[in-house]
Design an enzyme around this catalytic site. Sequence first.
Site, mmCIF file in Angstrom:
data_model
loop_
_atom_site.group_PDB
_atom_site.id
_atom_site.type_symbol
_atom_site.label_atom_id
_atom_site.label_comp_id
_atom_site.label_asym_id
_atom_site.label_seq_id
_atom_site.Cartn_x
_atom_site.Cartn_y
_atom_site.Cartn_z
ATOM 1 N N HIS A 118 54.151 51.406 41.265
ATOM 2 C CA HIS A 118 53.486 50.104 41.112
ATOM 3 C C HIS A 118 54.307 49.148 40.255
ATOM 4 O O HIS A 118 54.227 47.932 40.421
ATOM 5 C CB HIS A 118 52.069 50.289 40.568
ATOM 6 C CG HIS A 118 51.130 50.772 41.630
ATOM 7 N ND1 HIS A 118 50.740 52.082 41.728
ATOM 8 C CD2 HIS A 118 50.576 50.133 42.685
ATOM 9 C CE1 HIS A 118 49.958 52.221 42.786
ATOM 10 N NE2 HIS A 118 49.838 51.056 43.388
ATOM 11 N N ARG A 120 45.013 44.080 45.282
ATOM 12 C CA ARG A 120 44.813 45.282 44.451
ATOM 13 C C ARG A 120 44.007 44.885 43.222
ATOM 14 O O ARG A 120 44.571 44.452 42.218
ATOM 15 C CB ARG A 120 46.170 45.854 44.024
ATOM 16 C CG ARG A 120 47.019 46.418 45.156
ATOM 17 C CD ARG A 120 48.320 46.989 44.604
ATOM 18 N NE ARG A 120 49.032 47.815 45.546
ATOM 19 C CZ ARG A 120 50.096 47.419 46.245
ATOM 20 N NH1 ARG A 120 50.544 46.183 46.105
ATOM 21 N NH2 ARG A 120 50.701 48.246 47.064
ATOM 22 N N CYS A 162 49.655 48.208 55.104
ATOM 23 C CA CYS A 162 49.733 47.442 53.854
ATOM 24 C C CYS A 162 50.622 48.104 52.815
ATOM 25 O O CYS A 162 50.706 47.637 51.691
ATOM 26 C CB CYS A 162 48.347 47.176 53.280
ATOM 27 S SG CYS A 162 47.511 48.650 52.724
HETATM 28 C C1 PEP Z 1 49.705 52.385 49.576
HETATM 29 O O1 PEP Z 1 49.431 53.464 49.057
HETATM 30 O O2 PEP Z 1 50.534 52.248 50.488
HETATM 31 C C2 PEP Z 1 49.029 51.158 49.124
HETATM 32 C C3 PEP Z 1 49.168 50.030 49.765
HETATM 33 O O3 PEP Z 1 48.312 51.214 47.973
HETATM 34 P P1 PEP Z 1 48.982 51.312 46.517
HETATM 35 O O4 PEP Z 1 50.441 51.057 46.672
HETATM 36 O O5 PEP Z 1 48.310 50.320 45.667
HETATM 37 O O6 PEP Z 1 48.662 52.712 46.112
#
Ligand code: PEP
Length: 539
Positions: A190, A297, A501
């Site tokens: 993240h 998010r 996504c």
């Molecule tokens: C993913 O896991 O691909 C996603 C879009 O959610 P995050 O990156 O916030 O876990």
Amino acid sequence: MSWHGQSVAGSGGLVLGVVQKLDDRHHIIPEYKIKKTQHESEFRRFSQAILQARLSLQNEMIMLKEHPHAHELLPILESHHLMLSDPELEVGTKRFIEQDCINTEWALKRCLARFEQAFEHMDDVYLKSRKADISQVGQRIFQCLGTSPQATNQAQSIMLAVDFSPTDVVSMWRDGVAGFVASQGGKDSHTMIVARGVGLTGLVGTHDLFDQAEDGDILLLNAEDNTWRLNPTADECLAYELKQQQLDEKRNELKAYASQPSQSKDGYHLPLLANIEFVEEVDIALQYGVDGIGLFRTEFLFMQSDTLPCEEEQAAYYQQIVQGMGDKPITFRLLDVGADKLAHVQAMFGDYDGENPALGLRGVRMLLRNPGILKTQLRAILSCAKTSDISILVPMVVSVNEMIAVRKQLQEAKLELGIQQDIALGCMIEVPAAALIAEDLAKVSDFFSIGSNDLVQYGLAVDRSDEHVGYLYDVNHTAIKRLIQMAVDAAIKRDIPITVCGELAANTSWTQTFLNMQISGLSMTARHVLAVRKQLRAL
Ligand code: PEP
Ligand code: MG
């Protein structure tokens, strides 16, 4: 001396700046040479800081005596007190000041590193684990030395630390920092996602750069090819300027695509949406001409505060996002506190301390365990329903029952607020189990969204934030392709939309494949939309 090296991942961009090293609590530890005449005053500073640290510790111990958990906590503080009284700490630090002519903080840092090394080499597992105490004792002394958390405008600075959290990245970006480097971290962590979102140039997984660099060194980051150069030569700086020009030209050329439709050459419309984490990203997303927000998010709102944001606070924040986006669609992802975000919001959920948070109470599991938090969030999101085109996405789903339980809460919240319109409830496909039971999930979901970041993490058993296994984090792995195909087949069979996504959505070598699969939309870091649109329009 000029050094260069490779990192595990970069957030994009090129930058040349001055190194500023941060300790593990992200305090700046000043490192500078001193004159012999300053030795005495540095000795005094250090002795006073030690004295102050001991006094504050003693006070805490007295206060703690009344605490119900005193019997567990007091021994820890007592051991810290012993460390503070260890003559080797004082003698060792002063020796570094004297021999190397360096300031107190730098000398203390070196002395603590020696202590840590000694603990590291101990056979006794218990003693080995006491290494963390040394750093805590060190922090206490640094505080007494007046070492303050970093802030202020640092336009020329490149921040170096062992690790940065996603919120650290946002504060650095807000402070106008030039770039950052973390020894730890993976490609789709993240921290990287947020850095790409706000456009802050950074590298993660650089291993030994932190130890090689010193405050004031010149550092060149190439977050396009994930390399760095410490103290570059004049020729290397010239080459950097040339690359920077080429990058600017490439970016300018892409700008033309901001106002073009997201359509293939043969007329297939594939909406290109943005993933955002903060309200500030709305303007960035609009500049890139996105067709909506495919993934908001929401957990980052929670990470910015020490307490749970109430319904009104959440609603006000969500409304800022929808107002900013006008009539474009927005998908709110329900709170998903992943392993790398846990530390910030832990206290809000009763100090959850699962042994393995990535496999523990995250996403929908945590929400169903805390129905009050889920209901409040749903109500806050629904406050935007009357004026905007919104949908809701459920993270970390592994069973049909989880979707049914969330839908029940959604119905209740709608009833309470008198909302009659349909609000699409989508299921994230980001755990292999969800892909494997996609046909069943499609019966209880209004749409799917493939979270490729976690699908790779869980599908290949590769921690997305761990630089040591970064080489295994492969979206092109046959297993991942099969899981995606399964989800797509189920969505098409039940006639529900399916978007992507995860960061994979921005991978232009996949755009053709997504078209062939009849994916209904791609949601990605906003600044990647233009390159994907260019690719799409050529297909
Ligand atoms: C993913 O896991 O691909 C996603 C879009 O959610 P995050 O990156 O916030 O876990
Ligand atoms: Mg995810």
